[in-house]
Design an enzyme around this catalytic site. Structure first.
Site, PDB file in Angstrom:
ATOM      1  N   TRP A  28     -23.885 -28.520 -24.082  1.00 34.71           N
ATOM      2  CA  TRP A  28     -23.473 -27.482 -23.130  1.00 34.71           C
ATOM      3  C   TRP A  28     -22.232 -26.778 -23.676  1.00 34.71           C
ATOM      4  CZ3 TRP A  28     -19.382 -26.625 -19.614  1.00 34.71           C
ATOM      5  CH2 TRP A  28     -19.692 -25.886 -18.464  1.00 34.71           C
ATOM      6  N   HIS A 104     -23.291 -25.478 -14.869  1.00 38.12           N
ATOM      7  CA  HIS A 104     -24.239 -24.395 -15.135  1.00 38.12           C
ATOM      8  C   HIS A 104     -23.523 -23.055 -15.269  1.00 38.12           C
ATOM      9  CE1 HIS A 104     -28.048 -22.377 -15.340  1.00 38.12           C
ATOM     10  NE2 HIS A 104     -27.776 -21.630 -14.279  1.00 38.12           N
ATOM     11  N   TRP A 105     -23.978 -22.260 -16.244  1.00 43.05           N
ATOM     12  CA  TRP A 105     -23.499 -20.895 -16.459  1.00 43.05           C
ATOM     13  C   TRP A 105     -24.588 -19.896 -16.094  1.00 43.05           C
ATOM     14  CZ3 TRP A 105     -18.530 -20.237 -17.631  1.00 43.05           C
ATOM     15  CH2 TRP A 105     -17.849 -21.194 -18.391  1.00 43.05           C
ATOM     16  N   ASP A 121     -29.810 -15.512 -14.310  1.00 47.42           N
ATOM     17  CA  ASP A 121     -29.678 -16.964 -14.220  1.00 47.42           C
ATOM     18  C   ASP A 121     -30.861 -17.607 -14.953  1.00 47.42           C
ATOM     19  OD1 ASP A 121     -29.330 -19.632 -13.561  1.00 47.42           O
ATOM     20  OD2 ASP A 121     -28.783 -19.218 -11.488  1.00 47.42           O
ATOM     21  N   CYS A 164     -27.719 -23.076 -21.017  1.00 45.66           N
ATOM     22  CA  CYS A 164     -27.386 -21.993 -20.090  1.00 45.66           C
ATOM     23  C   CYS A 164     -26.303 -21.072 -20.672  1.00 45.66           C
ATOM     24  CB  CYS A 164     -26.956 -22.540 -18.739  1.00 45.66           C
ATOM     25  SG  CYS A 164     -25.641 -23.773 -18.783  1.00 45.66           S
TER      26      CYS A 164
END
Length: 215
Positions: A28, A104-105, A121, A164
């Site tokens: 991540w 989460h991005w 998204d 993400c």
């Protein structure tokens, strides 16, 4: 320890070995890598396009958790020198103002010509509440109505639990290029899985090039 060694000092970004390692594996991306690439997009990739603005995740987080009356503190310094028609925000689901983190991005884009907030998204629905809340704050800041001014745009979905941030960077670059040519966001083609797969190595190559350039 080697993971704390400085790899690159670039404008406002300071990349350490531990940051760069995130690009090499199935990891991540943190605020630091996203901030660096946003700076790279604004100061090099799109340096001749003054109407694009890429807001760092740290500033976006401050805007998100601050009351409406404080938004000018963060946004006025970014906007007072030139009119920015397209503004990119890397949005995290972290709720805390004084710490990095989250899981989460996603990407929120303000288009002044279209008077819209567009949300991308890569895990549909994960950041909806965060995005809507931030979009409403920003629309008020720009003195625009809220009704029908937010759009969740169908976009490429991630096929793992860690890409993400890469999707945010790929979407940002593709949308910025489209906006630079067509002066709008709506209608931009989706990114591809190939773009996502290649992006980590592209960024690593950029870091290596900048290391030699800034020696």
């Amino acid at each position: 320890m080697s993971e704390n060694l400085t790899v690159l000092s670039y404008n406002e970004s300071l990349l350490r070995q531990s940051d760069v390692e995130l690009l090499k594996g199935p990891y991540w991306l943190n605020d630091t890598i996203i901030s660096f690439y946003f700076e790279y997009l604004e100061t090099e990739r799109f340096r001749n396009i003054p109407f694009l603005l890429f807001v760092s995740p740290e500033v976006t987080q401050c805007i998100k958790v601050s009351p409406q009356r404080e938004l000018p503190v963060f946004l006025d310094p970014l906007l007072n020198s030139t009119l920015r028609d397209f503004i990119f925000f890397a949005l995290n689901d972290n709720e805390l103002i004084d710490s990095s983190g989250g899981s989460h991005w996603s990407l929120l884009v303000f288009s002044r010509p279209e008077k819209m907030m567009f949300h991308y998204d890569s895990s549909n629905g994960s950041n909806d509440m965060q995005a809507i809340e931030l979009a409403h704050k920003l629309l008020r800041y720009f003195s625009l109505p809220i009704q029908d001014k937010f759009e969740n745009v169908p976009c490429l979905q991630q096929n793992n639990g860690y890409d993400c941030g890469i999707h945010v960077l790929c979407n940002s670059e593709r949308l910025a290029s489209f906006a630079a040519h067509y002066e709008k966001i709506r209608g931009c083609p989706k990114i591809t899985h190939e773009m996502v797969t290649q992006k980590r190595w592209e960024i690593l190559h950029i870091i290596e090039r900048l290391k030699h350039k800034h020696r």
